[in-house]
Design a protein around this motif. Structure first.
Motif, mmCIF file in Angstrom:
data_model
loop_
_atom_site.group_PDB
_atom_site.id
_atom_site.type_symbol
_atom_site.label_atom_id
_atom_site.label_comp_id
_atom_site.label_asym_id
_atom_site.label_seq_id
_atom_site.Cartn_x
_atom_site.Cartn_y
_atom_site.Cartn_z
ATOM 1 N N ILE A 50 0.840 -1.198 0.000
ATOM 2 C CA ILE A 50 0.000 0.000 0.000
ATOM 3 C C ILE A 50 0.875 1.249 0.000
ATOM 4 O O ILE A 50 0.580 2.239 -0.684
ATOM 5 C CB ILE A 50 -0.951 -0.007 1.219
ATOM 6 C CG1 ILE A 50 -1.946 -1.162 1.090
ATOM 7 C CG2 ILE A 50 -1.689 1.325 1.339
ATOM 8 C CD1 ILE A 50 -2.803 -1.365 2.323
ATOM 9 N N ARG A 51 1.975 1.189 0.747
ATOM 10 C CA ARG A 51 2.910 2.323 0.780
ATOM 11 C C ARG A 51 3.512 2.558 -0.609
ATOM 12 O O ARG A 51 3.692 3.699 -1.038
ATOM 13 C CB ARG A 51 4.019 2.038 1.800
ATOM 14 C CG ARG A 51 4.889 3.259 2.112
ATOM 15 C CD ARG A 51 5.909 2.945 3.188
ATOM 16 N NE ARG A 51 5.266 2.595 4.448
ATOM 17 C CZ ARG A 51 5.296 1.371 4.988
ATOM 18 N NH1 ARG A 51 5.936 0.383 4.381
ATOM 19 N NH2 ARG A 51 4.703 1.137 6.128
ATOM 20 N N GLU A 52 3.798 1.478 -1.316
ATOM 21 C CA GLU A 52 4.335 1.604 -2.669
ATOM 22 C C GLU A 52 3.313 2.256 -3.596
ATOM 23 O O GLU A 52 3.669 3.039 -4.477
ATOM 24 C CB GLU A 52 4.719 0.221 -3.203
ATOM 25 C CG GLU A 52 5.967 -0.368 -2.540
ATOM 26 C CD GLU A 52 6.279 -1.772 -3.040
ATOM 27 O OE1 GLU A 52 5.599 -2.224 -3.980
ATOM 28 O OE2 GLU A 52 7.190 -2.399 -2.476
ATOM 29 N N CYS A 53 2.035 1.925 -3.379
ATOM 30 C CA CYS A 53 0.975 2.561 -4.177
ATOM 31 C C CYS A 53 0.988 4.065 -3.943
ATOM 32 O O CYS A 53 0.853 4.858 -4.884
ATOM 33 C CB CYS A 53 -0.394 1.996 -3.782
ATOM 34 S SG CYS A 53 -0.672 0.272 -4.223
ATOM 35 N N GLY A 54 1.143 4.452 -2.672
ATOM 36 C CA GLY A 54 1.180 5.867 -2.336
ATOM 37 C C GLY A 54 2.375 6.571 -2.948
ATOM 38 O O GLY A 54 2.267 7.701 -3.433
ATOM 39 N N MET A 55 3.526 5.892 -2.962
ATOM 40 C CA MET A 55 4.725 6.481 -3.538
ATOM 41 C C MET A 55 4.577 6.650 -5.045
ATOM 42 O O MET A 55 4.992 7.664 -5.609
ATOM 43 C CB MET A 55 5.942 5.595 -3.227
ATOM 44 C CG MET A 55 6.339 5.583 -1.758
ATOM 45 S SD MET A 55 6.684 7.231 -1.099
ATOM 46 C CE MET A 55 8.106 7.683 -2.104
ATOM 47 N N LYS A 78 2.422 9.617 -5.611
ATOM 48 C CA LYS A 78 3.166 10.846 -5.360
ATOM 49 C C LYS A 78 4.103 11.166 -6.516
ATOM 50 O O LYS A 78 4.218 12.321 -6.947
ATOM 51 C CB LYS A 78 3.960 10.707 -4.062
ATOM 52 C CG LYS A 78 4.726 11.956 -3.665
ATOM 53 C CD LYS A 78 5.450 11.757 -2.351
ATOM 54 C CE LYS A 78 6.241 13.008 -1.970
ATOM 55 N NZ LYS A 78 6.971 12.827 -0.690
ATOM 56 N N GLU A 79 4.765 10.149 -7.029
ATOM 57 C CA GLU A 79 5.687 10.348 -8.152
ATOM 58 C C GLU A 79 4.939 10.782 -9.411
ATOM 59 O O GLU A 79 5.443 11.592 -10.194
ATOM 60 C CB GLU A 79 6.453 9.050 -8.422
ATOM 61 C CG GLU A 79 7.458 8.695 -7.332
ATOM 62 C CD GLU A 79 8.051 7.309 -7.509
ATOM 63 O OE1 GLU A 79 7.692 6.648 -8.509
ATOM 64 O OE2 GLU A 79 8.843 6.884 -6.660
ATOM 65 N N SER A 80 3.733 10.241 -9.589
ATOM 66 C CA SER A 80 2.937 10.599 -10.769
ATOM 67 C C SER A 80 2.465 12.046 -10.706
ATOM 68 O O SER A 80 2.420 12.745 -11.720
ATOM 69 C CB SER A 80 1.723 9.667 -10.884
ATOM 70 O OG SER A 80 2.126 8.330 -11.071
ATOM 71 N N SER A 106 -6.959 1.133 -7.951
ATOM 72 C CA SER A 106 -6.652 -0.205 -8.466
ATOM 73 C C SER A 106 -5.445 -0.806 -7.771
ATOM 74 O O SER A 106 -5.438 -1.995 -7.431
ATOM 75 C CB SER A 106 -6.402 -0.153 -9.981
ATOM 76 O OG SER A 106 -7.556 0.257 -10.670
ATOM 77 N N CYS A 107 -4.428 0.021 -7.533
ATOM 78 C CA CYS A 107 -3.204 -0.458 -6.899
ATOM 79 C C CYS A 107 -3.480 -0.954 -5.482
ATOM 80 O O CYS A 107 -3.057 -2.053 -5.093
ATOM 81 C CB CYS A 107 -2.162 0.665 -6.873
ATOM 82 S SG CYS A 107 -0.528 0.157 -6.262
ATOM 83 N N VAL A 108 -4.208 -0.164 -4.697
ATOM 84 C CA VAL A 108 -4.505 -0.536 -3.307
ATOM 85 C C VAL A 108 -5.408 -1.762 -3.249
ATOM 86 O O VAL A 108 -5.159 -2.695 -2.480
ATOM 87 C CB VAL A 108 -5.164 0.642 -2.556
ATOM 88 C CG1 VAL A 108 -5.635 0.195 -1.166
ATOM 89 C CG2 VAL A 108 -4.193 1.810 -2.430
#
Length: 228
Positions: A160-165, A168-170, A194-196
């Motif tokens: 989930i943290r990777e989804c947030g990162m 943020k990058e996008s 979708s990612c989460v």
């Protein structure tokens, strides 16, 4: 932009409420508040804003004691009486909404004019989120916990943290976020959803993923994205 403000306010409430944070973190948030107020011609409002944030924390603490709630939930699990616990706390949702509205109005003087325009929408969004969680006296959150929702989120925390990162990058910088069209913003929101949801689908039960998807959809329907 409004979400940045909300996130800062939430983090600040912990810092200024003397929670388990370092003096450095506390001072960083105070400096952020000072800079925001100064930038928006409200340098004389810094003290008032800090007091409003502290007041919000005290307001919430008067409604919910985290340790007490945690014990009540654990005690209720074996008896299948989680619904009674959340019914009791959801009955306090009107007071919680008042706490939040007081916070948003209190920090308004130090916000950019473009953000102030959306304060009403932000209040409405938080009201709807609380209503979603407390639907039928908290049946949703009771089911979420009974079906191992918290454990699922903990298990998939890194994903989930990777989804947030990625999100943020996008988005990039705040300035970049301002330049995004509504269609682009909605696309990024859908990608985050979708990612989460995909991450949570790896848990042993489908309830956490289904509930997260329902929550994202609910939030989406309260934004201009509903038209897309």
């Amino acid at each position: 932009m409004i979400w940045k403000t909300v996130f800062v306010a939430i983090f600040a409430m912990g810092v200024l409420a003397e929670y388990q944070v370092t003096d450095e973190q506390r001072n960083q948030v105070k400096e952020m508040i000072k800079q925001a107020c100064t930038k928006n011609g409200a340098a004389d409002k810094v003290g008032e804003v800090e007091e409003k944030i502290k007041g919000f924390v005290e307001c919430v603490k008067s409604l919910f004691d985290a340790e007490v709630v945690k014990k009540e939930i654990e005690d209720a699990k074996p008896n299948g009486s989680l619904d009674e616990v959340f019914k009791k706390y959801c009955a306090k949702s009107p007071q919680l909404k008042t706490c939040i509205h007081s916070l948003t109005s209190g920090v308004t003087p130090c916000l950019d004019s473009s953000v102030r325009e959306h304060i009403g929408a932000a209040d409405n969004a938080t009201d709807q989120l609380i209503d979603f969680i407390c639907y039928k006296d908290g049946d949703r959150i009771a089911l979420f916990i009974a079906e191992g929702g918290p454990e699922c989120f903990q298990e998939k925390a890194n994903s989930i943290r990777e989804c947030g990162m990625k999100f943020k990058e996008s988005v990039g910088s705040v300035e970049n976020a301002k330049s995004l069209s509504s269609q682009e913003q909605c696309k990024l929101f859908d990608e985050l959803t979708s990612c989460v949801v995909n991450a949570l689908e790896g848990c042993s039960t489908p309830t956490p993923a289904n509930m997260a998807e329902s929550l994202f959809r609910y939030v989406r329907n309260g934004t201009p994205c509903k038209k897309n």
